[in-house]
Every structure is written in structure tokens, then in C-alpha cells.
Design a protein around this motif. Structure first.
Motif, PDB file in Angstrom:
ATOM      1  N   VAL A 149      46.319  27.768  15.416  1.00 53.61           N
ATOM      2  CA  VAL A 149      46.505  27.147  16.729  1.00 53.61           C
ATOM      3  C   VAL A 149      48.000  26.888  16.923  1.00 53.61           C
ATOM      4  CG1 VAL A 149      45.925  25.206  18.218  1.00 53.61           C
ATOM      5  CG2 VAL A 149      44.234  26.069  16.586  1.00 53.61           C
ATOM      6  N   LEU A 150      48.540  27.405  18.018  1.00 55.49           N
ATOM      7  CA  LEU A 150      49.964  27.276  18.328  1.00 55.49           C
ATOM      8  C   LEU A 150      50.119  26.442  19.584  1.00 55.49           C
ATOM      9  CD1 LEU A 150      50.839  31.093  17.986  1.00 55.49           C
ATOM     10  CD2 LEU A 150      50.849  29.358  16.170  1.00 55.49           C
ATOM     11  N   ASP A 151      50.782  25.301  19.477  1.00 58.04           N
ATOM     12  CA  ASP A 151      50.981  24.417  20.631  1.00 58.04           C
ATOM     13  C   ASP A 151      52.441  24.505  21.057  1.00 58.04           C
ATOM     14  OD1 ASP A 151      50.847  22.530  22.589  1.00 58.04           O
ATOM     15  OD2 ASP A 151      50.115  20.908  21.330  1.00 58.04           O
ATOM     16  N   GLU A 152      52.707  25.320  22.082  1.00 57.51           N
ATOM     17  CA  GLU A 152      54.070  25.561  22.579  1.00 57.51           C
ATOM     18  C   GLU A 152      55.002  25.964  21.425  1.00 57.51           C
ATOM     19  OE1 GLU A 152      54.855  25.609  25.700  1.00 57.51           O
ATOM     20  OE2 GLU A 152      53.328  24.433  26.724  1.00 57.51           O
ATOM     21  N   PRO A 153      54.688  27.028  20.700  1.00 57.21           N
ATOM     22  CA  PRO A 153      55.413  27.346  19.466  1.00 57.21           C
ATOM     23  C   PRO A 153      56.845  27.799  19.666  1.00 57.21           C
ATOM     24  CG  PRO A 153      53.955  29.151  20.050  1.00 57.21           C
ATOM     25  CD  PRO A 153      53.649  28.034  21.004  1.00 57.21           C
ATOM     26  N   THR A 154      57.209  28.261  20.884  1.00 53.39           N
ATOM     27  CA  THR A 154      58.570  28.764  21.094  1.00 53.39           C
ATOM     28  C   THR A 154      59.470  27.739  21.776  1.00 53.39           C
ATOM     29  OG1 THR A 154      57.990  29.756  23.227  1.00 53.39           O
ATOM     30  CG2 THR A 154      57.703  31.128  21.262  1.00 53.39           C
ATOM     31  N   ALA A 155      59.012  26.492  21.879  1.00 48.52           N
ATOM     32  CA  ALA A 155      59.806  25.452  22.549  1.00 48.52           C
ATOM     33  C   ALA A 155      61.198  25.348  21.915  1.00 48.52           C
ATOM     34  CB  ALA A 155      59.094  24.108  22.444  1.00 48.52           C
ATOM     35  N   GLY A 156      62.213  25.330  22.775  1.00 44.08           N
ATOM     36  CA  GLY A 156      63.577  25.117  22.301  1.00 44.08           C
ATOM     37  C   GLY A 156      64.291  26.360  21.820  1.00 44.08           C
ATOM     38  N   LEU A 157      63.631  27.514  21.819  1.00 41.34           N
ATOM     39  CA  LEU A 157      64.272  28.743  21.350  1.00 41.34           C
ATOM     40  C   LEU A 157      64.896  29.506  22.511  1.00 41.34           C
ATOM     41  CD1 LEU A 157      61.606  30.113  18.830  1.00 41.34           C
ATOM     42  CD2 LEU A 157      63.657  28.756  18.320  1.00 41.34           C
ATOM     43  N   ASP A 158      65.938  30.286  22.206  1.00 43.90           N
ATOM     44  CA  ASP A 158      66.517  31.146  23.231  1.00 43.90           C
ATOM     45  C   ASP A 158      65.607  32.356  23.422  1.00 43.90           C
ATOM     46  OD1 ASP A 158      67.022  32.997  21.156  1.00 43.90           O
ATOM     47  OD2 ASP A 158      69.065  32.279  20.875  1.00 43.90           O
ATOM     48  N   PRO A 159      65.829  33.168  24.490  1.00 44.83           N
ATOM     49  CA  PRO A 159      64.924  34.290  24.766  1.00 44.83           C
ATOM     50  C   PRO A 159      64.730  35.238  23.586  1.00 44.83           C
ATOM     51  CG  PRO A 159      66.319  33.888  26.662  1.00 44.83           C
ATOM     52  CD  PRO A 159      66.822  32.995  25.572  1.00 44.83           C
ATOM     53  N   ALA A 160      65.813  35.543  22.864  1.00 41.52           N
ATOM     54  CA  ALA A 160      65.691  36.442  21.719  1.00 41.52           C
ATOM     55  C   ALA A 160      64.838  35.806  20.630  1.00 41.52           C
ATOM     56  CB  ALA A 160      67.072  36.801  21.181  1.00 41.52           C
ATOM     57  N   GLY A 161      65.064  34.526  20.395  1.00 42.80           N
ATOM     58  CA  GLY A 161      64.281  33.821  19.379  1.00 42.80           C
ATOM     59  C   GLY A 161      62.808  33.752  19.737  1.00 42.80           C
ATOM     60  N   LYS A 162      62.514  33.582  21.025  1.00 43.39           N
ATOM     61  CA  LYS A 162      61.122  33.548  21.478  1.00 43.39           C
ATOM     62  C   LYS A 162      60.439  34.888  21.226  1.00 43.39           C
ATOM     63  CE  LYS A 162      61.697  30.007  25.041  1.00 43.39           C
ATOM     64  NZ  LYS A 162      61.580  29.667  26.472  1.00 43.39           N
ATOM     65  N   ARG A 163      61.127  35.979  21.563  1.00 44.10           N
ATOM     66  CA  ARG A 163      60.542  37.309  21.363  1.00 44.10           C
ATOM     67  C   ARG A 163      60.285  37.568  19.885  1.00 44.10           C
ATOM     68  NH1 ARG A 163      64.201  38.692  25.540  1.00 44.10           N
ATOM     69  NH2 ARG A 163      65.758  39.326  23.992  1.00 44.10           N
ATOM     70  N   GLU A 164      61.241  37.193  19.044  1.00 42.97           N
ATOM     71  CA  GLU A 164      61.091  37.403  17.601  1.00 42.97           C
ATOM     72  C   GLU A 164      59.909  36.624  17.058  1.00 42.97           C
ATOM     73  OE1 GLU A 164      64.705  36.423  15.643  1.00 42.97           O
ATOM     74  OE2 GLU A 164      65.865  38.041  16.575  1.00 42.97           O
ATOM     75  N   LEU A 165      59.771  35.374  17.495  1.00 46.34           N
ATOM     76  CA  LEU A 165      58.700  34.532  16.967  1.00 46.34           C
ATOM     77  C   LEU A 165      57.334  35.028  17.425  1.00 46.34           C
ATOM     78  CD1 LEU A 165      58.332  32.081  15.158  1.00 46.34           C
ATOM     79  CD2 LEU A 165      58.337  30.640  17.197  1.00 46.34           C
ATOM     80  N   LEU A 166      57.228  35.458  18.680  1.00 42.70           N
ATOM     81  CA  LEU A 166      55.948  35.969  19.170  1.00 42.70           C
ATOM     82  C   LEU A 166      55.563  37.266  18.463  1.00 42.70           C
ATOM     83  CD1 LEU A 166      56.298  35.216  22.958  1.00 42.70           C
ATOM     84  CD2 LEU A 166      54.676  34.173  21.382  1.00 42.70           C
ATOM     85  N   ALA A 167      56.544  38.123  18.203  1.00 43.32           N
ATOM     86  CA  ALA A 167      56.265  39.345  17.439  1.00 43.32           C
ATOM     87  C   ALA A 167      55.811  38.989  16.032  1.00 43.32           C
ATOM     88  CB  ALA A 167      57.517  40.223  17.402  1.00 43.32           C
ATOM     89  N   LEU A 168      56.400  37.935  15.473  1.00 43.45           N
ATOM     90  CA  LEU A 168      56.001  37.470  14.150  1.00 43.45           C
ATOM     91  C   LEU A 168      54.538  37.023  14.152  1.00 43.45           C
ATOM     92  CD1 LEU A 168      56.468  36.319  11.274  1.00 43.45           C
ATOM     93  CD2 LEU A 168      57.375  34.263  12.354  1.00 43.45           C
ATOM     94  N   PHE A 169      54.126  36.271  15.173  1.00 41.96           N
ATOM     95  CA  PHE A 169      52.739  35.812  15.227  1.00 41.96           C
ATOM     96  C   PHE A 169      51.772  36.986  15.378  1.00 41.96           C
ATOM     97  CE2 PHE A 169      54.550  31.616  16.772  1.00 41.96           C
ATOM     98  CZ  PHE A 169      54.260  30.957  15.583  1.00 41.96           C
ATOM     99  N   GLU A 170      52.184  38.009  16.107  1.00 45.36           N
ATOM    100  CA  GLU A 170      51.335  39.198  16.238  1.00 45.36           C
ATOM    101  C   GLU A 170      51.171  39.881  14.879  1.00 45.36           C
ATOM    102  OE1 GLU A 170      48.708  41.323  17.533  1.00 45.36           O
ATOM    103  OE2 GLU A 170      49.714  40.357  19.217  1.00 45.36           O
TER     104      GLU A 170
END
Length: 303
Positions: free
Chosen positions: A186-207
């Protein structure tokens, strides 16, 4: 005479999460009483990357906190409710919480704030150690989890997590959850506070994590680009109710619904609408920038 609690079994025993008529009231019988969940019903199948969206105060966080029993079922208001997570009945008086915590992992906003140990090795191993596992398996799980989040075990294992960069800290915190090898994450706003590149990296990581380690992911997000890019199903919440469950293509065709929730459409959807209004032939299912660009190249509008 008080009505006896009735167990409501899921129609699909293989569902990762089954919720039927779940109600939750904050501060009951006080002037501050608030119904956060009002007879909510929802099923998440194994293998789903399931999105949960809605305005602040719609009940999202209260709902997901029930999935790991951080918020317990109020039996008084849920005598005919059903709540099963990984086959565990959470409506009973004494649910098997140890078994539940082995099967469900939670990643909150800013998970790096939960780091506490002197070394990365100790922090990631904390959960598996509490499961009573042997030292060899704890080490194996810790190494694997650190690898899955894209860090080098030999480089970080004996370093203080507080010496790492912000992005590395977040990855270490996630590794501590992954080391438990949960079936549902369960991910509750997992990319909060990250820049766009960091958000993309983290979402790819979760996939990657979903494909290799944790088959079912439930993500709460206000970012519709994230929802469009990763989720195969999306539940919309409002006023403590589930307003509907949609495939992303169907959801983002309901523009008035999204706007009524105070949310923004994915950037690719907004751009597609603008292009269509100006005579550009754009297919309606371009929910991501990648799909929109591919469609424009296919139709000769771009190279």
C-alpha cells in the motif's frame, strides 16, 4: 438485545482485498462526530496496480489504514460488514495481526522519516528480524530488498542511512518494507516531495517490485499522471463513499467527474483535448506523454 456479528465471506477467495459495507466514524457520539467511511465496498484482485483517488477528506487514508489494521474495524457499526486482506478476516474480534503484517506492507508519505537504525543493514533487517527469521534468511532478504530498490548492498549496507541522499534514504525505507516480502503493498502518496525525475524513477521502481516481488499494489495519489501511467484500475472516493471503479481510459474520459473532485486531468489528456480542438487527429486513449507522442509520430505530426 445486540445483534450477533455475522461473518461476510468474499465471493472470490483469491481476492487480495475484499471490503463489503465498511463504515468508520471518528469521535462517535460527540459534537465532533464524522463519518469517514459510509458502507464502502471494494475488491482488489491479485496482480492489480490499483489506484485510489479523491479530494482530501474523502476517506482514502482511513480506508487504506484498515487494510493493515492500523485502523481497526468498529464492530458496533459493522455487524454485517466484510473485510478480508490476503484471506485474513479483519472483522473478527482478534484478527491474526502478525500474519497480516507479514502479508501487507505500507509505504507512507516521506517514508525516510521512519529511518532509525545506525546502519542501512540494521534498518532493512528490522522487519524480517521481528518475524523471527534466522540470520541467514534475514541477510538474504535484506540484500535482495536493497537490490530491488536500485542500491548497491556493498556500498550502503554499513553506512548510516542518515548520511545518504534524500532519494537514497527513501529507497532504503522502502527496502525495509520490501524485505518483509508482502503480498500487498500500500502506497500513500509515495512520490510526495520528489522532483519530476525522482517521481518517474520511483514509480518505475514500484512497477519492477510488483513484477518481481510484490504482486499487488494499491496507490493513493493526487497526481493523475501517476495514476494514468501505472494503474490498471482506479477507485474514486468522495464523502466517504466509493463513487465508482474505472479503467484509466474510462475514468479520464469523465472529465467533469475529475474536475468536480478538484483534481487535474493527466497532462497528456489535456494536451490531446487541445490538439483535437485544433484539428489534430489524436486517439482518445492517449493517457501518457509516451502514448501521445507515439500517436503523433504514427500520424505524421511529429518525428
Amino acid at each position: 438485545m445486540r445483534k450477533k456479528h455475522m461473518t461476510v465471506a468474499p465471493p472470490d477467495p483469491n481476492a487480495a482485498v475484499f471490503i463489503k459495507d465498511l463504515t468508520y466514524i471518528y469521535n462517535p457520539r460527540t459534537p465532533f462526530e464524522k463519518t469517514a467511511l459510509d458502507r464502502v465496498s471494494l475488491t482488489v484482485e491479485r496482480g492489480d496496480f490499483f489506484g485510489l483517488i479523491g479530494q482530501t477528506g474523502s476517506g482514502k487514508s482511513t480506508l487504506v489504514s484498515h487494510i493493515n489494521a492500523l485502523t481497526r474495524v468498529q464492530r458496533k457499526y459493522n455487524e454485517d460488514a466484510g473485510l478480508y486482506v490476503c484471506g485474513i478476516d479483519l472483522t473478527v474480534k482478534k484478527p491474526d495481526l502478525k500474519r497480516l503484517r507479514e502479508r501487507v506492507g505500507m509505504v507512507f508519505q516521506y517514508p525516510e522519516y521512519q529511518l532509525f537504525a545506525d546502519t542501512v543493514r540494521q534498518d532493512v533487517a528490522f522487519g524480517p528480524k521481528n518475524l523471527g527469521l534466522g540470520e541467514e534468511e534475514i541477510e538474504e532478504r535484506s540484500r535482495e530488498a536493497v537490490r530491488l530498490v536500485g542500491l548497491d548492498w556493498n556500498e550502503v549496507a554499513d553506512r548510516s542511512p542518515f548520511e545518504l541522499s534524500g532519494g537514497q534514504k527513501r529507497r532504503v525505507a522502502i527496502a525495509g518494507v520490501i524485505a518483509m516480502r508482502p503480498e500487498v503493498l500500500v502506497l500513500d502518496e509515495p512520490t510526495a516531495g520528489l522532483d519530476p525525475a525522482g517521481k518517474r524513477e520511483l514509480l518505475a521502481l514500484f512497477e519492477d517490485i510488483r513484477r518481481s516481488a510484490c504482486p499487488t499494489i494499491i496507490m493513493v495519489s493526487h497526481n493523475m499522471d501517476e495514476i494514468a501511467e501505472r494503474c490498471n484500475k482506479v477507485a474514486v472516493m468522495g464523502g466517504g463513499h466509493i463513487l465508482g471503479v474505472y479503467a484509466p481510459e474510462e475514468l479520464f474520459s469523465r472529465r467533469e467527474l475529475i474536475r468536480s473532485l478538484g483534481l487535474e486531468l493527466p497532462a497528456a489528456v489535456e494536451l490531446s483535448a487541445y490538439l483535437a480542438e485544433h484539428g489534430v487527429d489524436v486517439p482518445p486513449d492517449c493517457l501518457t506523454e509516451e502514448r501521445l507522442l507515439a500517436a503523433l509520430i504514427e500520424r505524421g505530426y511529429a518525428k
